[in-house]
Design an enzyme around this catalytic site. Structure first.
Site, PDB file in Angstrom:
ATOM      1  N   GLN A 149      48.806  31.590  35.265  1.00  0.00           N
ATOM      2  CA  GLN A 149      48.249  32.030  36.557  1.00  0.00           C
ATOM      3  C   GLN A 149      47.803  30.863  37.437  1.00  0.00           C
ATOM      4  O   GLN A 149      47.958  30.902  38.653  1.00  0.00           O
ATOM      5  CB  GLN A 149      47.042  32.965  36.347  1.00  0.00           C
ATOM      6  CG  GLN A 149      47.415  34.330  35.847  1.00  0.00           C
ATOM      7  CD  GLN A 149      47.465  34.369  34.325  1.00  0.00           C
ATOM      8  OE1 GLN A 149      47.491  33.335  33.669  1.00  0.00           O
ATOM      9  NE2 GLN A 149      47.504  35.559  33.759  1.00  0.00           N
ATOM     10  N   GLN A 163      47.906  30.059  41.490  1.00  0.00           N
ATOM     11  CA  GLN A 163      46.691  29.948  42.316  1.00  0.00           C
ATOM     12  C   GLN A 163      46.689  28.636  43.106  1.00  0.00           C
ATOM     13  O   GLN A 163      46.257  28.598  44.259  1.00  0.00           O
ATOM     14  CB  GLN A 163      45.448  30.050  41.427  1.00  0.00           C
ATOM     15  CG  GLN A 163      45.226  31.475  40.934  1.00  0.00           C
ATOM     16  CD  GLN A 163      44.269  31.555  39.757  1.00  0.00           C
ATOM     17  OE1 GLN A 163      44.131  30.616  38.976  1.00  0.00           O
ATOM     18  NE2 GLN A 163      43.620  32.702  39.600  1.00  0.00           N
ATOM     19  N   SER A 185      42.914  24.413  31.884  1.00  0.00           N
ATOM     20  CA  SER A 185      42.491  25.817  31.930  1.00  0.00           C
ATOM     21  C   SER A 185      41.693  26.211  30.693  1.00  0.00           C
ATOM     22  O   SER A 185      41.744  25.528  29.668  1.00  0.00           O
ATOM     23  CB  SER A 185      43.719  26.730  32.018  1.00  0.00           C
ATOM     24  OG  SER A 185      44.418  26.455  33.183  1.00  0.00           O
ATOM     25  N   GLY A 236      49.892  56.904  17.249  1.00  0.00           N
ATOM     26  CA  GLY A 236      48.696  56.939  18.088  1.00  0.00           C
ATOM     27  C   GLY A 236      49.011  56.351  19.446  1.00  0.00           C
ATOM     28  O   GLY A 236      49.957  55.566  19.591  1.00  0.00           O
ATOM     29  N   THR A 256      39.013  29.775  42.190  1.00  0.00           N
ATOM     30  CA  THR A 256      39.370  30.825  41.225  1.00  0.00           C
ATOM     31  C   THR A 256      38.100  31.200  40.470  1.00  0.00           C
ATOM     32  O   THR A 256      37.054  30.601  40.711  1.00  0.00           O
ATOM     33  CB  THR A 256      40.434  30.334  40.219  1.00  0.00           C
ATOM     34  OG1 THR A 256      39.803  29.431  39.307  1.00  0.00           O
ATOM     35  CG2 THR A 256      41.583  29.627  40.903  1.00  0.00           C
ATOM     36  N   CYS A 257      38.216  32.142  39.531  1.00  0.00           N
ATOM     37  CA  CYS A 257      36.992  32.512  38.807  1.00  0.00           C
ATOM     38  C   CYS A 257      36.536  31.407  37.856  1.00  0.00           C
ATOM     39  O   CYS A 257      35.396  31.387  37.411  1.00  0.00           O
ATOM     40  CB  CYS A 257      37.194  33.827  38.065  1.00  0.00           C
ATOM     41  SG  CYS A 257      38.634  33.816  37.032  1.00  0.00           S
ATOM     42  N   ASN A 258      37.425  30.470  37.542  1.00  0.00           N
ATOM     43  CA  ASN A 258      37.057  29.404  36.613  1.00  0.00           C
ATOM     44  C   ASN A 258      36.799  28.054  37.267  1.00  0.00           C
ATOM     45  O   ASN A 258      36.338  27.134  36.620  1.00  0.00           O
ATOM     46  CB  ASN A 258      38.146  29.224  35.552  1.00  0.00           C
ATOM     47  CG  ASN A 258      38.015  30.246  34.455  1.00  0.00           C
ATOM     48  OD1 ASN A 258      36.917  30.735  34.190  1.00  0.00           O
ATOM     49  ND2 ASN A 258      39.114  30.588  33.830  1.00  0.00           N
ATOM     50  N   ARG A 259      37.162  27.916  38.537  1.00  0.00           N
ATOM     51  CA  ARG A 259      36.946  26.628  39.198  1.00  0.00           C
ATOM     52  C   ARG A 259      36.913  26.763  40.726  1.00  0.00           C
ATOM     53  O   ARG A 259      37.561  27.650  41.291  1.00  0.00           O
ATOM     54  CB  ARG A 259      38.025  25.623  38.796  1.00  0.00           C
ATOM     55  CG  ARG A 259      39.412  25.961  39.299  1.00  0.00           C
ATOM     56  CD  ARG A 259      40.423  24.931  38.847  1.00  0.00           C
ATOM     57  NE  ARG A 259      40.637  25.022  37.408  1.00  0.00           N
ATOM     58  CZ  ARG A 259      40.376  24.067  36.552  1.00  0.00           C
ATOM     59  NH1 ARG A 259      39.892  22.917  36.988  1.00  0.00           N
ATOM     60  NH2 ARG A 259      40.591  24.215  35.264  1.00  0.00           N
TER      61      ARG A 259
END
Lengths: 279, 450
Positions: free
Chosen positions: B118, B122, B111, B191, B50-53
Site C-alpha cells: 500500500q 500512497q 513500513s 462453516g 498515512t496512518c503510520n507516518r
C-alpha cells in the site's frame, strides 16, 4: 582395452570438476545467503560451463577409442556424472528445480574426482567390450542409474518437505522447496524412466549373453544382483500404478531401489570382478 | 545546488495518540501543501500523510530548512497540537539520508509490515497531488521516478513481497507447498465464518476447480454458496464431501469435533490416499488433532498459521537486507544524476554566451555573406557551429567531470569572459509561487483524521 587418459583429457576433466564444484558452491550460497530472485543463475551457468567441457572430454575420449566406450568403471562413472548434470540442467530449464543442484553437483564432482584418480590406469580389454550390444547395455544402465539417483534425491527432498510440514518448520529452505505433489510426480517419472533404461539395458545384455555363451540369463553373482535390482524397480513401478501408493511410501521405496542399484554396481565392479565379465 | 530535506514522524518512534493527531485529512492536503510551498526558500515540496507516518519533503536552493522550520510548520497546520511537544518524535533528514529514507519508504522497507504494497501507492498519491498543484519540479520528479524504479526492483529482485503475512494468505501459501497446482483441486469450506470466506476469496483467485460449502444453516449456506460460486452440500454428507476434497477449511461454531480420525481415515481411503490439506481455524477446534497422524494428511490450526505468518515476517525482514543493496545502487545512480545536473547550468551558460558571440560575428559579416549563394551561407553556419563545439568540447568535459567544483567554475567564468549574471539569466526550474499563506489552516482546529 583400458587406456590412460591423455593429459588434455585430464585437464578437461579437471576444469569440468571445477565448474561442478563452483556450481554447487554458487547454488548453496544462493539458498543460504542470497535473497535475490534468479540468484541461482550463476550456479546454473557454471553447471552449463562444466557440462560443455565435460562433453568435450567425453567426445575426445570416444573419438580416440573409435566408439562410445563405457566398458570400464572409470568411463561409466564419467558418463554417469555427465548424465546427472544434463538431467539436472534439463529439469532446471523446464521446471526450475535449482534445489536439486545442491545434491547433484557434489555427486558429479565426486564422480569426476574418482575418474581423475583412475585416469592413469591401464589394463586389458574387458569381456564383450567390443560388442555393440554390451556398449548399449552400459549406456542404458548408466542412464538408468542417473535416473534412479535423481529419483533418490527427489525422494529425499520429499521427505524433508513432509517433515517440515508435519513439524511446522518454516525456514528459508522450506520456502525454497517445490510442492510435495511436484516432487512426488517427478519421482514417479524418473523411477519409470530408470526402469525403462534398466530393462532395455538388461535386454541387450541378455541378447549378447545368448549369442556369446548360449544362455539367456547368466545366473552368476552379477546376474543375480542385476535381477534383484530390476525386480525391485518392477515392483516399484507396479506399486506406483496402484491407486494410493504415493508420497512417503513411494519415497522410501525409491530410496531403497537406488541404494540397491548403487550397491549392485559397486559390488559387481569392485568385488565381483570389473568391467562387463558376465559370470 | 538543489537540497532536499525530509522531516516527519512515523510508527517507529511516535505513539498512535500523536500520529493520529498529526495525520492530515485527505480533503485538506492541497491546502497544507500550498502552505508549505509558500514558505521562504521552498522550491518544490510534497506531503505524505498515512496512518503510520506524516512526512514533509522540501527542496531548496540555499541551506536546508532546520528542525524548527518543520516543527513550526506542523504546529501551524495543527493548531490543536500547540500544547503537545512533538519535537522528540520528529526526525529531520537532509541530503543523501533524506533521499535514502524516501527510497526506503517507497519500497516499503520502513513500513510496519515490511513489504506491504500500500505504501508505494500512497507515495504515488502524495506525489501526484503535489505535481497536480504544480509544486514538483525537476528534483522531485526525478526523485519520485527513481524511488518507484527502486521499489519495483525490490519487488521483483527479492522475495520481500512473496511471503504472505496474513492468516488467510498463509493458508494459500501452505496449499502451494502441498499441491503443485490448484486448478484441479476441490476445496471444502466447513462453516461460513469470516476467515473461511476470506480464504474462499483467495482460493477463487488461485483458480481452484471447485468450492463446496457446508453449513448447519442451509439457507445461509446456500446464499453464501451463490456469492462465491460454490456448491452447497448438507452436513450429513460430510464423509463423501471430505473424500471429494483436496483442501478443507473449517471454521464453524460447533463445540465438538466435526472431523474425527475415523471419518478422516475413511475419506482418505475413498480418495485413494491422495494428499489432503485441512485447516482448522475454529476455536474450539472442529477437527480432531489426532487426524494429523494419518499419512498424506496435513492439519493446521490457527496457531500454526500464525507461526507461518511470524516466520514470513522474519524472512521479509531478512529480505530487506538484500533490498538495502538495491536501494544503495539506486541512490548512487541518483547521486550521479544530481552531479551531472549541477554542471548543467554552467555548461548551458557557456553555450549561450559563446553562441551569442558567434551570432554577433556572423552579423558583422552579413554584408559580405549577402553576396554568397544560400548553400554557402548555410555551410558557414554549420562550420562556425561545429568549430565552436569542437573548441568548447574539452571545457564541457572538464565541467562534467568536476561537478560543483568552485575552481572550474571560476576558471570557466574568467577564461570565457562569462558575465557574473550569466546563470541568473537562464530559465528558472522553479514553478510559479503562490502568495504566502501566513495564517494557520482553520480546518484542523480540534479535528483528528481517521
Amino acid at each position: 582395452m583400458e587406456v590412460p587418459l591423455s593429459p588434455f583429457e585430464i585437464l578437461l576433466i579437471k576444469i569440468a570438476a571445477g565448474f561442478y564444484f563452483g556450481a554447487f558452491v554458487l547454488l548453496l550460497g544462493d539458498i543460504l545467503f542470497s535473497r535475490v530472485k534468479h540468484g541461482s543463475l550463476a550456479g546454473v551457468t557454471a553447471g552449463v560451463g562444466g557440462v560443455l567441457v565435460h562433453t568435450l572430454a567425453l567426445f575426445i575420449h570416444f573419438t580416440s577409442m573409435g566408439h562410445v566406450a563405457l566398458a570400464t568403471l572409470r568411463e561409466a562413472v564419467s558418463f554417469f556424472s555427465w548424465s546427472l548434470v544434463v538431467s539436472f540442467l534439463y529439469l532446471e530449464h523446464q521446471r526450475k528445480g535449482s534445489l536439486l543442484g545442491i545434491l547433484i553437483f557434489p555427486v558429479s564432482f565426486g564422480a569426476l574426482l574418482f575418474v581423475l584418480g583412475e585416469g592413469v590406469k591401464s589394463g586389458p580389454a574387458r569381456e564383450g567390450a567390443e560388442s555393440l550390444l554390451v556398449r548399449l547395455h552400459s549406456i542404458l544402465v548408466d542412464l538408468g542409474l542417473a535416473s534412479a539417483t535423481i529419483a533418490f534425491f527427489l525422494s529425499l527432498l520429499y521427505l524433508l518437505l513432509e517433515t517440515f510440514l508435519r513439524k511446522k518448520i518454516f525456514n528459508t529452505l522450506f520456502n525454497r522447496l517445490p510442492s510435495l505433489e511436484f516432487l512426488d510426480r517427478l519421482n514417479r517419472e524418473f523411477n519409470g524412466l530408470g526402469f525403462l533404461f534398466l530393462t532395455l539395458g538388461l535386454v541387450f545384455v541378455i541378447i549378447w549373453s545368448y549369442g556369446t555363451f548360449g544362455v539367456l540369463w547368466p545366473w552368476g553373482k552379477r546376474g543375480s544382483w542385476a535381477f534383484l535390482v530390476w525386480f525391485l524397480y518392477l515392483g516399484l513401478v507396479l506399486l506406483r500404478l496402484r491407486k494410493g501408493f504415493q508420497g512417503r511410501q513411494a519415497a522410501y521405496l525409491s530410496i531403497a531401489g537406488f541404494l540397491l542399484f548403487v550397491v549392485t554396481i559397486l559390488a559387481v565392479n569392485l568385488f565381483v570382478g570389473g568391467g562387463h565379465s558376465v559370470l | 545546488m538543489l537540497r532536499m530535506t525530509l522531516a516527519g514522524v512515523n510508527h517507529k518512534k511516535t505513539p498512535i495518540e500523536v500520529r493520529e493527531k498529526l495525520a492530515y485529512p485527505k480533503e485538506h492536503l492541497d491546502e497544507v501543501i500550498r502552505t508549505l510551498n509558500s514558505r521562504d526558500g521552498v522550491l518544490e515540496c510534497m506531503v505524505l500523510s498515512t496512518c503510520n507516518r506524516v512526512e514533509i519533503i522540501t527542496v531548496t536552493t540555499g541551506s536546508n530548512p532546520d528542525h524548527s522550520f518543520f516543527l513550526d510548520f506542523l504546529k501551524n497546520t495543527h493548531p490543536s497540537l500547540a500544547q503537545v511537544n512533538i519535537a522528540p518524535y520528529l526526525y529531520h533528514l537532509t541530503g543523501e539520508e533524506a533521499i535514502r529514507h524516501f527510497f526506503e519508504v517507497t519500497a516499503s522497507l520502513d513500513s510496519m509490515v515490511v513489504g506491504e504494497p500500500q505504501i508505494t501507492g500512497q507515495v504515488k498519491e502524495a506525489y501526484d497531488r503535489a505535481k497536480t498543484l504544480g509544486y514538483t519540479g525537476l528534483f522531485l520528479n526525478q526523485l519520485f521516478q527513481r524511488a518507484i524504479s527502486a521499489s519495483k526492483r525490490v519487488r521483483t529482485e527479492t522475495a520481500i513481497s512473496h511471503l504472505p503475512v496474513s492468516i488467510s494468505y498463509a493458508a494459500c501459501q501452505l496449499a502451494r507447498k502441498i499441491f503443485q497446482t490448484m486448478d484441479d483441486k476441490n476445496v471444502l469450506l466447513l462453516g461460513g465464518g469470516d476467515m473461511a470466506q476470506l480464504t474462499a476469496r483467495h482460493m477463487k483467485k488461485m483458480g481452484v476447480r471447485s468450492l463446496t460449502l457446508m453449513t448447519r444453516d442451509s439457507r445461509k449456506g446456500m446464499a453464501l454458496a451463490s456469492e462465491y460460486e460454490a456448491t452447497y452440500r448438507p452436513f450429513d454428507e460430510i464423509e463423501e464431501a471430505l473424500a471429494d476434497s483436496d483442501m478443507i477449511v473449517c471454521s464453524t461454531g460447533a463445540e465438538h469435533y466435526l472431523v474425527t480420525t475415523e471419518i478422516a481415515e475413511k475419506s482418505l481411503a475413498k480418495r485413494g490416499r491422495r494428499s489432503m490439506f485441512m485447516i482448522d481455524i475454529a476455536v474450539p477446534r472442529n477437527i480432531d488433532p489426532e487426524v494429523a497422524r494419518l499419512g498424506n494428511l496435513f492439519l493446521y490450526n490457527v496457531d500454526d498459521l500464525k507461526a507461518v505468518v511470524e516466520s514470513n515476517q522474519k524472512e521479509r525482514e531478512f529480505e530487506a537486507h538484500a533490498a538495502g543493496i538495491i536501494i544503495s545502487e539506486e541512490l548512487q545512480s541518483f547521486a550521479r544524476w544530481q552531479e551531472n545536473r549541477s554542471s548543467v547550468p554552467l555548461i548551458q551558460a557557456l553555450k549561450e554566451h559563446t553562441e551569442k558571440i558567434r551570432q554577433s560575428e556572423i552579423e558583422r559579416f552579413q554584408g559580405t555573406f549577402a553576396t554568397l549563394p544560400p548553400e554557402a551561407r548555410e555551410k558557414i553556419e554549420i562550420l562556425t557551429k561545429s568549430l565552436l563545439n569542437k573548441i568548447l568540447h574539452p571545457a564541457y568535459q572538464t565541467i562534467r567531470h568536476s561537478p560543483g567544483s568552485e575552481e572550474i567554475w571560476e576558471w570557466t567564468m574568467k577564461c570565457y569572459g562569462l558575465p557574473e549574471n550569466a546563470l541568473e539569466s537562464l530559465p528558472q526550474e522553479k514553478i510559479s509561487k503562490d502568495p504566502p499563506v501566513s495564517t494557520p489552516i482553520p480546518f484542523l482546529k480540534g479535528e483528528s483524521p481517521a
